[in-house]
Design an enzyme around this catalytic site. Structure first.
Site, PDB file in Angstrom:
ATOM      1  N   GLU A 127     112.328  18.230  -3.937  1.00 39.03           N
ATOM      2  CA  GLU A 127     113.109  18.112  -2.683  1.00 39.03           C
ATOM      3  C   GLU A 127     112.903  16.793  -1.929  1.00 39.03           C
ATOM      4  O   GLU A 127     112.673  16.786  -0.724  1.00 39.03           O
ATOM      5  CB  GLU A 127     112.775  19.295  -1.759  1.00 39.03           C
ATOM      6  CG  GLU A 127     113.065  20.637  -2.391  1.00 39.03           C
ATOM      7  CD  GLU A 127     112.808  21.818  -1.454  1.00 39.03           C
ATOM      8  OE1 GLU A 127     112.188  21.633  -0.394  1.00 39.03           O
ATOM      9  OE2 GLU A 127     113.224  22.938  -1.804  1.00 39.03           O
ATOM     10  N   ASN A 169     112.951  18.152  -9.186  1.00 42.45           N
ATOM     11  CA  ASN A 169     113.567  19.429  -8.817  1.00 42.45           C
ATOM     12  C   ASN A 169     114.130  19.348  -7.400  1.00 42.45           C
ATOM     13  O   ASN A 169     113.472  18.821  -6.492  1.00 42.45           O
ATOM     14  CB  ASN A 169     112.469  20.514  -8.878  1.00 42.45           C
ATOM     15  CG  ASN A 169     112.993  21.933  -8.826  1.00 42.45           C
ATOM     16  OD1 ASN A 169     113.855  22.317  -9.614  1.00 42.45           O
ATOM     17  ND2 ASN A 169     112.469  22.735  -7.902  1.00 42.45           N
ATOM     18  N   HIS A 206     119.891  27.922  -5.349  1.00 40.61           N
ATOM     19  CA  HIS A 206     119.855  29.021  -4.373  1.00 40.61           C
ATOM     20  C   HIS A 206     121.256  29.121  -3.771  1.00 40.61           C
ATOM     21  O   HIS A 206     121.608  28.383  -2.851  1.00 40.61           O
ATOM     22  CB  HIS A 206     118.829  28.729  -3.267  1.00 40.61           C
ATOM     23  CG  HIS A 206     117.421  28.696  -3.761  1.00 40.61           C
ATOM     24  ND1 HIS A 206     116.780  29.813  -4.247  1.00 40.61           N
ATOM     25  CD2 HIS A 206     116.527  27.691  -3.851  1.00 40.61           C
ATOM     26  CE1 HIS A 206     115.548  29.486  -4.603  1.00 40.61           C
ATOM     27  NE2 HIS A 206     115.376  28.207  -4.378  1.00 40.61           N
ATOM     28  N   ASP A 237     119.054  32.273  -7.381  1.00 40.47           N
ATOM     29  CA  ASP A 237     119.336  33.532  -6.682  1.00 40.47           C
ATOM     30  C   ASP A 237     120.671  33.351  -5.981  1.00 40.47           C
ATOM     31  O   ASP A 237     121.056  32.238  -5.631  1.00 40.47           O
ATOM     32  CB  ASP A 237     118.204  33.988  -5.735  1.00 40.47           C
ATOM     33  CG  ASP A 237     117.727  32.951  -4.737  1.00 40.47           C
ATOM     34  OD1 ASP A 237     118.446  31.958  -4.478  1.00 40.47           O
ATOM     35  OD2 ASP A 237     116.623  33.131  -4.189  1.00 40.47           O
TER      36      ASP A 237
HETATM   37  C1  XIL Z   1     109.576  29.710  -1.415  1.00 40.08           C
HETATM   38  C2  XIL Z   1     108.838  30.998  -1.782  1.00 40.08           C
HETATM   39  O1  XIL Z   1     109.718  31.820  -2.521  1.00 40.08           O
HETATM   40  C3  XIL Z   1     108.353  31.701  -0.541  1.00 40.08           C
HETATM   41  O2  XIL Z   1     107.513  32.790  -0.903  1.00 40.08           O
HETATM   42  C4  XIL Z   1     107.580  30.738   0.338  1.00 40.08           C
HETATM   43  O3  XIL Z   1     107.257  31.387   1.546  1.00 40.08           O
HETATM   44  C5  XIL Z   1     108.391  29.495   0.637  1.00 40.08           C
HETATM   45  O4  XIL Z   1     108.779  28.895  -0.584  1.00 40.08           O
HETATM   46  N1  XIL Z   1     112.513  25.802  -2.868  1.00 40.08           N
HETATM   47  C6  XIL Z   1     111.359  25.766  -3.619  1.00 40.08           C
HETATM   48  C7  XIL Z   1     110.461  26.949  -3.647  1.00 40.08           C
HETATM   49  O5  XIL Z   1     111.131  24.799  -4.354  1.00 40.08           O
HETATM   50  O6  XIL Z   1     109.115  26.577  -3.782  1.00 40.08           O
HETATM   51  C8  XIL Z   1     110.639  27.804  -2.423  1.00 40.08           C
HETATM   52  O7  XIL Z   1     109.846  28.995  -2.594  1.00 40.08           O
HETATM   53  C9  XIL Z   1     112.094  28.123  -2.210  1.00 40.08           C
HETATM   54  C10 XIL Z   1     112.895  26.879  -1.986  1.00 40.08           C
END
Ligand code: XIL
Length: 299
Positions: A127, A169, A206, A237
């Protein structure tokens, strides 16, 4: 085949899930994990705050438990993540400049060395780009150490674990026309041209349903692949888990030879970080949802 992992394997792919160490004692959870998936990503246990809670003091227990569970069952592990602006321990949040750069490089070296040989792919950097139309890097303490922090991170990971595949990523890098997607694309192109060690790009994916699962997603996958990197769907998801959207994502990956696999971000809806949106393939009771059938049929 009758499971996600076995069906994906027949197509030369993996099908994985995020795993939380705290749920490995839940037999309903591990029954599905062990039956359906051939790849895992620790959901939080390899993040910087988990692995180096105090500077220079490393903590690997939960991550090791996941790696051991996975590897003893032949599942590949994605390491997530070595360098990120979020989920930094307090000591790192308050650092800057050359001290932070050195701390980041030491963190990468230590963690990648601890897991050397056990991790198929590392999300080396997560990110690093800003949302919106700027195409710029995200402002963060790591970015402020100098624009070369990403390539420095990749070189440190490569030195520590030379056989792992090294990935960048991000999210909102799905629509080929978005400035953020284009900016990541140009970074990967530049790294390949200059010999910075990068092997793969992860699209978190996501999705909130039809609105941000773009019709040109397949173009995005194939465009990155054409740079000479593998592409992974790393944190899938989808709000309300529409079967057609899950089917389309699966078909898009299968259409691109270098799209090597799909990881969903949790097993049951109740395990999800977006549990209110019921975005996964299994309901809270562990039952297969329509989206599960759509994915399995597509694979
Ligand atoms: C999220 C987890 O699912 C949660 O449990 C945590 O509280 C916050 O992080 N992008 C990512 C992941 O790269 O690491 C994140 O995971 C979701 C968004």
């Amino acid at each position: 085949a009758t499971t996600l992992g076995a069906s994906a394997a027949e197509r030369g792919r993996f099908f994985g899930t995020a795993v939380a160490a705290g749920r490995l004692s839940d037999s309903a959870y591990t029954t599905i994990l062990n039956r359906e998936f051939n790849q895992v990503t620790p959901e939080n246990e390899m993040k910087i705050d988990a692995t180096e809670p105090q500077q220079g003091q490393f903590s690997y227990g939960n991550a090791d438990r996941i790696v051991s569970h996975a590897r003893s069952r032949g599942m590949q592990v994605r390491g997530h993540t070595l360098a990120w602006h979020s989920q930094q321990p307090g000591w790192m949040q308050s650092m800057s400049g050359s001290a932070l750069r050195q701390a980041m490089l030491n963190h990468i070296t230590q963690v990648a060395t601890h897991f050397r040989g056990q991790i198929a792919w590392w999300d080396v950097v997560n990110e690093a780009y800003a949302d919106g139309s700027s195409g710029a890097r995200r402002d963060s303490n790591l970015q402020r150490t100098g624009n070369d922090w990403i390539e420095a991170a990749f070189r440190a990971a490569d030195a520590a674990d030379p056989n792992a595949q090294l990935c960048y990523n991000d999210y909102n890098t799905d629509n080929w026309n978005d400035a953020k997607t284009q900016a990541v694309y140009r970074m990967v192109q530049d790294f390949k041209q200059r010999g910075v060690p990068i092997d793969c790009v992860g699209l978190q994916s996501h999705f909130t349903g039809g609105s941000n699962y773009p019709s040109n997603y397949r173009t995005t996958l194939s465009s990155f692949a054409a740079l000479g990197v593998d592409v992974h769907i790393t944190e899938l998801d989808i709000r309300n888990a529409p079967a057609d959207a899950y089917r389309n994502v699966t078909n898009d990956c299968l259409a691109v030879a270098r799209c090597k696999g799909i990881t969903v971000w949790g097993i049951r809806d109740s395990d999800s970080w977006r549990s209110g949106e019921s975005p996964l393939l299994f309901n809270g009771s562990g039952g297969k949802k329509a989206a599960y059938d759509a994915v399995l049929t597509a694979l």
